[in-house]
Design a protein around this motif. Structure first.
Motif, short mmCIF file in Angstrom:
data_model
loop_
_atom_site.label_atom_id
_atom_site.label_comp_id
_atom_site.label_asym_id
_atom_site.label_seq_id
_atom_site.Cartn_x
_atom_site.Cartn_y
_atom_site.Cartn_z
N ALA A 63 110.15 -0.13 -32.05
CA ALA A 63 111.59 -0.23 -32.30
C ALA A 63 111.93 -0.06 -33.78
O ALA A 63 113.10 -0.14 -34.16
N GLY A 64 110.89 0.12 -34.61
CA GLY A 64 111.15 0.36 -36.03
C GLY A 64 111.10 -0.87 -36.90
O GLY A 64 111.53 -0.85 -38.05
N VAL A 65 110.58 -1.98 -36.36
CA VAL A 65 110.37 -3.17 -37.20
C VAL A 65 109.06 -2.96 -37.94
O VAL A 65 107.98 -2.96 -37.34
N VAL A 66 109.14 -2.74 -39.25
CA VAL A 66 107.95 -2.38 -40.03
C VAL A 66 107.42 -3.60 -40.75
O VAL A 66 108.11 -4.19 -41.58
N PRO A 67 106.18 -4.03 -40.44
CA PRO A 67 105.63 -5.20 -41.12
C PRO A 67 105.43 -4.97 -42.61
O PRO A 67 105.36 -3.84 -43.07
N GLU A 68 105.26 -6.08 -43.33
CA GLU A 68 105.18 -6.10 -44.78
C GLU A 68 104.10 -5.18 -45.34
O GLU A 68 104.27 -4.56 -46.37
N SER A 69 102.98 -5.12 -44.62
CA SER A 69 101.85 -4.35 -45.14
C SER A 69 102.17 -2.86 -45.24
O SER A 69 101.49 -2.11 -45.91
N TRP A 98 109.08 -12.16 -37.34
CA TRP A 98 108.85 -12.33 -35.90
C TRP A 98 107.56 -13.09 -35.66
O TRP A 98 106.49 -12.67 -36.13
N CYS A 99 107.64 -14.19 -34.94
CA CYS A 99 106.45 -14.93 -34.49
C CYS A 99 106.40 -14.73 -32.97
O CYS A 99 107.11 -15.42 -32.22
N VAL A 100 105.60 -13.76 -32.53
CA VAL A 100 105.58 -13.43 -31.10
C VAL A 100 104.45 -14.19 -30.43
O VAL A 100 103.39 -14.43 -31.01
N THR A 101 104.69 -14.57 -29.17
CA THR A 101 103.75 -15.50 -28.53
C THR A 101 103.38 -15.09 -27.11
O THR A 101 104.19 -14.52 -26.39
N ASP A 102 102.14 -15.40 -26.76
CA ASP A 102 101.73 -15.35 -25.35
C ASP A 102 102.45 -16.48 -24.61
O ASP A 102 102.86 -17.48 -25.21
N LEU A 103 102.56 -16.33 -23.29
CA LEU A 103 103.13 -17.38 -22.45
C LEU A 103 102.19 -17.67 -21.28
O LEU A 103 101.48 -16.76 -20.83
N VAL A 127 105.51 -9.39 -38.61
CA VAL A 127 105.31 -9.61 -37.19
C VAL A 127 103.95 -10.27 -37.03
O VAL A 127 102.93 -9.69 -37.41
N GLU A 128 103.93 -11.50 -36.54
CA GLU A 128 102.66 -12.21 -36.36
C GLU A 128 102.51 -12.66 -34.91
O GLU A 128 103.49 -12.95 -34.24
N PRO A 154 100.92 -15.25 -15.63
CA PRO A 154 100.34 -13.91 -15.52
C PRO A 154 101.36 -12.80 -15.73
O PRO A 154 101.03 -11.74 -16.26
N ARG A 155 102.62 -13.03 -15.33
CA ARG A 155 103.59 -11.93 -15.47
C ARG A 155 104.26 -11.88 -16.85
O ARG A 155 105.19 -11.11 -17.07
N ALA A 156 103.78 -12.69 -17.77
CA ALA A 156 104.33 -12.65 -19.13
C ALA A 156 103.75 -11.46 -19.90
O ALA A 156 102.60 -11.06 -19.69
N ALA A 157 104.54 -10.91 -20.78
CA ALA A 157 104.03 -9.91 -21.72
C ALA A 157 103.14 -10.62 -22.73
O ALA A 157 103.39 -11.77 -23.09
N THR A 158 102.08 -9.97 -23.18
CA THR A 158 101.22 -10.58 -24.20
C THR A 158 101.90 -10.45 -25.57
O THR A 158 102.76 -9.58 -25.77
N ALA A 159 101.50 -11.29 -26.49
CA ALA A 159 102.03 -11.22 -27.85
C ALA A 159 101.72 -9.84 -28.46
O ALA A 159 102.54 -9.27 -29.18
N GLU A 160 100.55 -9.31 -28.13
CA GLU A 160 100.15 -7.98 -28.62
C GLU A 160 101.12 -6.91 -28.12
O GLU A 160 101.54 -6.03 -28.88
N GLN A 161 101.50 -7.00 -26.84
CA GLN A 161 102.47 -6.03 -26.27
C GLN A 161 103.83 -6.16 -26.96
O GLN A 161 104.50 -5.16 -27.24
N LEU A 162 104.24 -7.40 -27.23
CA LEU A 162 105.53 -7.62 -27.90
C LEU A 162 105.50 -7.02 -29.31
O LEU A 162 106.47 -6.40 -29.76
N LYS A 163 104.38 -7.20 -29.98
CA LYS A 163 104.25 -6.64 -31.33
C LYS A 163 104.37 -5.12 -31.28
O LYS A 163 105.09 -4.51 -32.10
N GLU A 164 103.69 -4.48 -30.31
CA GLU A 164 103.77 -3.02 -30.16
C GLU A 164 105.22 -2.58 -29.96
O GLU A 164 105.67 -1.59 -30.54
N LYS A 165 105.95 -3.31 -29.13
CA LYS A 165 107.34 -2.95 -28.85
C LYS A 165 108.21 -3.09 -30.11
O LYS A 165 109.11 -2.29 -30.35
N LEU A 166 107.93 -4.11 -30.91
CA LEU A 166 108.67 -4.29 -32.16
C LEU A 166 108.39 -3.13 -33.13
O LEU A 166 109.30 -2.60 -33.77
#
Length: 433
Positions: A375-381, A352-357, A389-390, A360-372
Motif C-alpha cells: 500500500a506504499g507504507v515505506v519503513p524507516e530503513s 505500525w505494530c502489526v500482530t498475529d492473532l 512497520v514492526e 487459524p483464520r487470522a492474517a499473520t503479522a507477516e501478511q499484514l506487513k506485506e500488505k502495508l
C-alpha cells in the motif's frame, strides 16, 4: 456427556468442536430445536442488523429502556473478554450458572440435530430470556440477517443500521446483494427501520414486497443538530434538545436516530419519557467502539474491521485534535478486506505494530506487513521514511511496544478485529498501563 461438562469453559470448548463447520448458514436446524423448546416472547422484540453500528444501536436502546425502568434482555456478539458479555438482563451480564443451565436444556432437546457454536449459544440465550420475565428484548443479528440464527425470532421492530461490503463469501459482493440479506429480518405488517442514508434498492423492494412497514432515514425519521445538542423527528414524535450520546464518533447520531425511531414505533407498548431518553443517551457505555482511554498517551480502542468502519475511524481520529505521532496496533482476519482498511488509515498512522492473532483464520503479522508495504507504507530503513512497520506475536506485545515508544503527546490506535482489542484490554487488565 453433560455430566462431564461442569464449567462454562467446558461447555464452550465442547461447542467449538461440535459441528463440522464454524459457520453454516440456514435456519432449518435452529428453527426445529427452537420449536421443540417452545421458545417464545410475549414482550416486544427488537432485532438490530447491519454492517456497522449494530452494537452502538443496541447499547443505546438498552440504556434508554433501563432508564425508563424496564427489565431488558440484550443479546450481542461477539464478546470481547468474557462470553457472559453476550447476554445481559437488567443491564448485568448473566451468570455462568444461568448459562450452563440453559446450555444443558438445549443439549437435552436438540436430539440428533447438529448445531454450530453460534446457533447453540443463541438458542440457549433466547431460552434464558424467554423465562426471565422481561419487558423488552434486544437481539443483535450475528451475520447478514436472512439466514442468521437470530432470525428464527419474529421481531416487532427490525432495524438495519448500515449496509456495506463485508462477509462477502456468505452475503454477496455488492451492497444490493448484502442489502437483500439484511432485509431478511423484516416481517409482514411489522416495523422495519433502515438508518443507512443510501439504502440499497433491494432492501426497499423486499420490505415493500412482504408488506413490512418501512421507515427510512430522511423520509420517515431524521435528525438535526448543532455543536451543543440535537433533535430527533419521526412520523409522529419529536425529541428536542437532546444531549449527544456518550459514545463518541461520527455515525452515532445515525445509530441514535434508529434507536429512537424503534422506540417511537413501540411507544404504546413501551412508553419512554423525554428525560429517560436524555439520561439513556448520556449514560450509554460500549467498550471498543471508538473508546478513548483516560491518560497519556491517548489510547483509542476500536473494533473497526472493514473499510466502512475504517473510514469512520479515520474521520474520528481526524476530529481528535493534534497528536505528534500515531501508533497503530493492528491485527485482522484473513477474510476481511484488509487492503480497504489500510487504504483509509495509512495516512493517519506513523508507526505500525502489526500482530498475529490466536485464530487459524487470522492474517499473520507477516501478511499484514506485506500488505502495508504494497500500500506504499515505506519503513524507516528505506528511503529515509519516518514510518515504521514492526511484527509482534500478540496484541499485548504489540501494545507494550507502542506504549514504550509513544510520547505523552502521541496516540495509540488499536483496531482491526475484536481479538486485537480484546488482547489489549486483557493486557491492560493484567498490568500494562
Amino acid at each position: 456427556m453433560q455430566n462431564s461438562l461442569i464449567t462454562l469453559a467446558d461447555w464452550l470448548a465442547m461447542l467449538e468442536t461440535m459441528h463440522p463447520k464454524a459457520i453454516d448458514m440456514g435456519l432449518e436446524r435452529v428453527m426445529q430445536v427452537k420449536e421443540r423448546m417452545g421458545i417464545a416472547f410475549d414482550c416486544p422484540v427488537i432485532t438490530v442488523g447491519g454492517t456497522n453500528g449494530k452494537g452502538s444501536t443496541c447499547a443505546m436502546l438498552e440504556s434508554i429502556l433501563l432508564q425508563a425502568g424496564y427489565r431488558v434482555g440484550l443479546y450481542t456478539s461477539p464478546h470481547l473478554i468474557d462470553f457472559n458479555e453476550r447476554a445481559r438482563i437488567g443491564g448485568e451480564a448473566v451468570s455462568d450458572e444461568a448459562l450452563i443451565e440453559s446450555f444443558a436444556a438445549v443439549e437435552a432437546q436438540r436430539g440428533d440435530i447438529s448445531l454450530t457454536y453460534f446457533e447453540f449459544t443463541t438458542l440457549a440465550i433466547l431460552r434464558l430470556f424467554a423465562r426471565a420475565g422481561l419487558d423488552a428484548v434486544i437481539l443483535e443479528v450475528g451475520l447478514g440477517g436472512r439466514l442468521d440464527a437470530v432470525n428464527v425470532i419474529d421481531a416487532d421492530v427490525a432495524i438495519v443500521t448500515s449496509v456495506d461490503i463485508d462477509h462477502t463469501e456468505y452475503l454477496g459482493t455488492t451492497r444490493e446483494q448484502i442489502g437483500f440479506e439484511k432485509a431478511g429480518t423484516f416481517r409482514q405488517g411489522k416495523v422495519a427501520i433502515c438508518s443507512d442514508p443510501v439504502p440499497p434498492e433491494s432492501l426497499v423492494r423486499h420490505a415493500e414486497a412482504i408488506g413490512a412497514d418501512l421507515w427510512l432515514l430522511g423520509r420517515d425519521f431524521n435528525y438535526s443538530g448543532d455543536k451543543l445538542q440535537w433533535n430527533y423527528g419521526g412520523r409522529g414524535q419529536r425529541r428536542n434538545a437532546l444531549g449527544y450520546p456518550s459514545l463518541r464518533g461520527a455515525n452515532q447520531l445515525l445509530n441514535a436516530s434508529a434507536a429512537l425511531a424503534s422506540l417511537e414505533a413501540l411507544r404504546h407498548r413501551l412508553p419512554v419519557g423525554a428525560q429517560e431518553v436524555r439520561n439513556g443517551l448520556v449514560m450509554v457505555d460500549l467498550p471498543g467502539r471508538f473508546q478513548v482511554l483516560p491518560g497519556r498517551p491517548s489510547v483509542v480502542l476500536d473494533v473497526a474491521h472493514n473499510p466502512h468502519a475504517a473510514a469512520t475511524l479515520a474521520q474520528n481520529l481526524d476530529n481528535m485534535g493534534f497528536h505528534a505521532y500515531t501508533y497503530a496496533v493492528f491485527g485482522a482476519m484473513q477474510d476481511k478486506d484488509i487492503d480497504g482498511v489500510i487504504a483509509h488509515l495509512k495516512d493517519r498512522v506513523d508507526h505500525w505494530c502489526v500482530t498475529d492473532l490466536p485464530l487459524p483464520r487470522a492474517a499473520t503479522a507477516e501478511q499484514l506487513k506485506e500488505k502495508l508495504l504494497d500500500a506504499g507504507v515505506v519503513p524507516e530503513s528505506k528511503a529515509g521514511s519516518e514510518k515504521t512497520v514492526e511484527i509482534f506475536a500478540s496484541p499485548a506485545d504489540a501494545f507494550a511496544n507502542a506504549l514504550s515508544r509513544a510520547g505523552e503527546n502521541d496516540r495509540i490506535a488499536v483496531f482491526g478485529s475484536f481479538l486485537t482489542v480484546a488482547g489489549v484490554m486483557q493486557a491492560r487488565k493484567s498490568g500494562y498501563h
